[in-house]
Design an enzyme around this catalytic site. Structure first.
Site, PDB file in Angstrom:
ATOM      1  N   GLU A   1      56.009  40.062  24.313  1.00  0.00           N
ATOM      2  CA  GLU A   1      56.334  38.785  24.930  1.00  0.00           C
ATOM      3  C   GLU A   1      56.960  37.767  23.982  1.00  0.00           C
ATOM      4  O   GLU A   1      57.774  36.942  24.405  1.00  0.00           O
ATOM      5  CB  GLU A   1      55.066  38.175  25.561  1.00  0.00           C
ATOM      6  CG  GLU A   1      54.516  38.949  26.747  1.00  0.00           C
ATOM      7  CD  GLU A   1      55.440  38.898  27.940  1.00  0.00           C
ATOM      8  OE1 GLU A   1      56.094  37.851  28.150  1.00  0.00           O
ATOM      9  OE2 GLU A   1      55.520  39.908  28.676  1.00  0.00           O
TER      10      GLU A   1
ATOM     11  N   SER B   1       7.200  40.206  72.647  1.00  0.00           N
ATOM     12  CA  SER B   1       5.837  40.550  72.233  1.00  0.00           C
ATOM     13  C   SER B   1       5.668  40.709  70.736  1.00  0.00           C
ATOM     14  O   SER B   1       4.545  40.793  70.250  1.00  0.00           O
ATOM     15  CB  SER B   1       5.395  41.837  72.927  1.00  0.00           C
ATOM     16  OG  SER B   1       5.146  41.596  74.288  1.00  0.00           O
TER      17      SER B   1
END
Length: 818
Positions: free
Chosen positions: A107, A384
């Site tokens: 780079e 229940s």
């Protein structure tokens, strides 16, 4: 002629030429000076502009970082990040030297020589741009790339943008060291596939941290080549182009002396060994709940989490979570969508560890989408499954009732509330354990009525429920229908799992929680779970509820939840009003010695069209399938009787201590069978129940005692897991065990533990008189349970209640066989 007179006079053209030359040089000098002056001014302006932009945007140097969520074993299960993408920040010295040098070589070779702008590179790029008649060549240094990525939003390549980029780069070079700039670059640059920074990229593509030192030369080359065109060179999208780019970088590495030719050639031929692509968020319902918990308890907003680089450590057990998800992926275990229905049935399951309150697994739906409807935390009518919480638990806790207390089972009304049993049958008198085991509705309502009358209100019942972590509507839930699960707002699967976990944990509540601790990006702990254990009900109450709920699984409504280990639990069903055989919600809530769990199945928006024909046995089957997988290889364990808890003594009064109850043995037999036995005062018989053996085809029951002498002798054989021994004598004591037999009926596979029962001297207990009909206002919803076709009926349904108030869902509990 004199010398003076002989000299030639200067010609005019020569003078003119000299003057022009002088003027030209003067103009050139002045132009150069002016140009230098304006150049200096321009340069200073660029420098000052760079400092101004840098100073105004210093906060941008604080890069956002993804928050990582871990399971209980420390493995990453989710990354949370916002628009700036997936990033994990590392320091420069944690990045391998070869990777650092390779990126610089590719780079910006003169990185450590220039002052932010490489004029040679700019000149080269300018020449190429002129030749190509475009701004195609970049010429940007690493510093300029940092400036562009952090401070400049405009992606267009213009002269103004490049000038701004250069100005910021020059300012950066004067305020940051080279290593600081390089570290910013490695953490900020984009590497494709939503990965920002070298650490996130390394983990994404290779499943390795750059800190591990495990990256190969070929992998380093690929990572170094990505910033030029992250998506174009992505090995996931374009593997061939990625290999070509890798080859270019390897050549540069060899040219720069970073690797040898041999290393280059070997790396050239190395195949891609890419990491498996996994979703950014695994187990999304659990992760969503954990994030909500962090927001609620730690005070960290979701926005902060998405950029702050936090580390969230959760209680998720991957074995249990994967087991539940595997079961939820099995269509055969769930109700099918009918042709007339527009939506599919949904489901949720939560598993908690009662001993420490950890939520070890959570599934929020069969088709759960991230940040969607988490059905594990949505309120539903429990049917229940609420009976142990609202009725039988408070009754035992009061000290006036025990599992063998006699309850009334007679068709009747309590003022204007008239519950019914689902199968339409009424036995006159039943024990508490029988009423719970078979989910008979009327005895539950009758008992709650007695509790309320004795206490002068709902105070003790509500306090018991609240102690389990469930908050009721103090105003609208004061009615008898809560006995059958008729609640104003309902309960969540998480609340039900936590409540039943108290029964499993000898009455101790440890608040359910998913998050153990949270660390910030610097590793400092900013939150630690403070789930402190608290004794909320008596250990004896939890124990007797466990005994009865075990019976409900062994031979009652929860038989489909049976496993080859101790299981206690209860089913629950609510019925679609006005549509026979149609259910809104089906539940199973249960526990083993290790975990407590709740399963809910139903529709997100139930109505007459969107209802279930399945019963709650299907929820019990889901529970069993998931827990079998989750507990593979885990010792069976046992439900231990707390110290000091004794068998209740017999009594004919329903409001005092009743007859002995079965006691799960602390020592399973050789065949892994746990036998329980109890005297049934109503039938004047001994009821035997045992856990099933998967290999057994038949069971042989042995007994000794009473007027009989000698060794235990066989009294019966059955393929069931229960037996009623009615041939007993008053005052006698009997000792039983059960042998599991193979298909030939002779080969013994194993024996249960022995257990003893003493028969009261008084014989049968007299039937209690009917209770007074003083009762609170009737419920606002019709709830209860039952199954349309259970054999035998697994739960018994409630009757139609009075007119409904708008605040309560119009559902009926019809448990009686689920």
């Amino acid at each position: 002629m004199s010398a003076a007179s002989s000299a030639k006079p200067r010609t005019k053209p020569a003078v003119t030429r000299r003057r022009k030359t002088y003027r030209w040089f003067k103009a050139l000098f002045l132009s150069a000076a002016i140009g230098a002056f304006f150049g200096m001014v321009g340069y200073l302006a660029i420098i000052l502009n760079g400092y101004r932009l840098l100073a105004a945007n210093l906060d941008k140097l604080n890069l956002s970082e993804a928050t990582i969520v871990y399971d209980a074993e420390g493995r990453e299960i989710a990354k949370l990040y916002g628009a700036e993408g997936n990033r994990e920040i590392v320091s420069l010295n944690e990045i391998p030297e070869l990777l650092r040098k390779t990126v610089i070589a590719v780079e910006d070779r003169r990185f450590y020589e220039h002052q932010g702008v490489d004029y040679w590179a700019i000149g080269r790029a300018l020449y190429r741009d002129i030749v190509s008649r475009s701004l195609a060549e970049g010429g940007s240094t690493i510093t300029q790339q940092v400036a562009k990525n952090i401070f400049i939003a405009d992606p267009k390549k213009t002269f103004f943008r490049k000038a701004t980029e250069a100005s910021i780069a020059l300012a950066l070079e004067r305020t940051k060291t080279k290593d600081e700039i390089l570290e910013l670059y490695f953490n900020r640059i984009y590497f494709g596939e939503s990965a920002y920074g070298i650490e996130a990229a390394s983990k994404l593509y290779f499943g390795k941290s750059v800190k591990s030192g495990e990256l190969t030369v070929a992998e380093i080359a690929m990572l170094a080549g990505l910033p030029k065109n992250p998506n174009g060179y992505s090995p996931f999208r374009n593997p061939e182009r990625a290999k070509e780019r890798r080859a270019v970088v390897l050549s540069i590495m060899a040219e720069q002396g970073l690797i040898t030719e041999e290393e280059k050639n070997r790396a050239m031929n190395e195949p891609f060994r890419l990491n498996d692509r996994v979703p950014a968020v695994q187990h999304p319902a659990y992760v969503d709940y954990a994030v909500d918990e962090v927001e609620r308890l730690a005070g960290i907003s979701e926005e902060e989490l998405f950029r702050g680089g936090y580390r969230i450590y959760t209680a998720l057990d991957p074995k249990v979570q994967n087991a539940v998800e595997r079961v939820f992926a099995n269509d055969a275990l769930f109700p099918k969508k009918a042709a007339s229905q527009t939506d599919s049935p949904e489901s949720a399951m939560v598993v908690v560890r009662p001993s420490d309150g950890r939520i070890v697994a959570m599934v929020g739906g069969r088709e759960y989408a991230r940040k969607g409807l988490n059905r594990a935390t949505v309120r539903r009518q429990p049917g229940s499954a609420f009976k142990p919480i609202a009725v039988y638990g408070p009754a035992i806790e009061s000290g006036k009732w025990t599992p063998d207390s006699i309850l009334e089972d007679v068709k009747r009304c309590f003022d204007d509330y008239c519950p019914e049993n689902y199968n339409g049958k009424y036995l006159g008198n039943v024990t508490m354990r029988q009423a719970l085991r078979d989910s008979i509705n009327v005895p539950a309502v009758w008992l709650l009525d007695n509790l309320v009358r004795d206490a002068g209100g709902f105070g003790p019942v509500f306090r018991f429920i609240r102690n389990l972590g469930i908050e009721l509507d103090e105003k609208n839930d004061r009615h008898l229908a809560i006995a059958l699960g008729g609640l104003t707002s309902g309960v969540t699967p998480l609340e039900m799992a936590q409540a039943y976990g108290v029964f499993a944990n000898q009455g101790v509540l440890v608040p359910a929680h998913a998050v153990l601790r949270v660390e910030d990006s610097r590793g400092r702990t900013v939150y630690t779970a403070a789930a402190k254990p608290k004794q909320v009900i008596r250990p004896s109450t939890a124990y007797w509820l466990t005994v009865m709920l075990q019976e409900a699984v062994v031979s009652g409504t929860g038989k489909k939840a049976r496993m080859d280990r101790p299981v206690a639990g209860k089913t629950g069903t609510t019925q679609e009003p006005g549509k026979k055989g149609a259910n809104r919600d089906i539940w199973f809530v249960g526990y083993t010695p290790q975990y407590a769990a709740a399963v809910w199945i139903g529709f997100d928006r139930p109505d007459a069209l969107h209802s279930l024909t399945a019963d709650s046995g299907q929820a019990a089957a889901v529970f069993s399938a998931a827990m079998r997988l989750a507990l593979e290889g885990v010792p069976k364990g046992e439900f231990k009787r707390p110290p000091g808890v004794e068998e209740p003594s017999p009594s004919p009064s329903p409001s005092s201590s009743p007859t002995p109850s079965p006691t799960p043995s602390a020592d399973n037999g050789a065949g892994g069978i746990t036998l329980t036995a109890a005297y049934d005062a109503v039938r004047h018989a001994v009821r035997l129940m045992w856990t099933p053996s998967e290999q057994a085809a038949l069971y042989r029951i042995f007994r000794e005692g009473g007027s009989e002498n000698g060794k235990p002798s066989p009294i019966a054989e059955t393929s069931d897991v229960r037996w009623l021994d009615a041939d007993v004598e008053d005052g006698a004591e009997y000792r039983y065990y059960v042998a599991a037999l193979a298909e030939d009926g002779q080969t013994e596979l194993g024996r249960s533990n022995p257990t003893s029962v003493r028969i009261p001297a008084g014989g049968r207990l007299p039937s209690p008189s009917a209770s007074p009909k003083r009762t609170p206002a009737p419920p606002t919803a019709s709830v209860g349970e039952g199954e349309p076709s259970a054999t035998p009926p697994e739960e018994n349904a409630a009757a139609s209640p009075p007119a409904l108030l708008p605040s309560v869902p119009a559902v009926s509990n019809k448990d009686g066989g689920t």
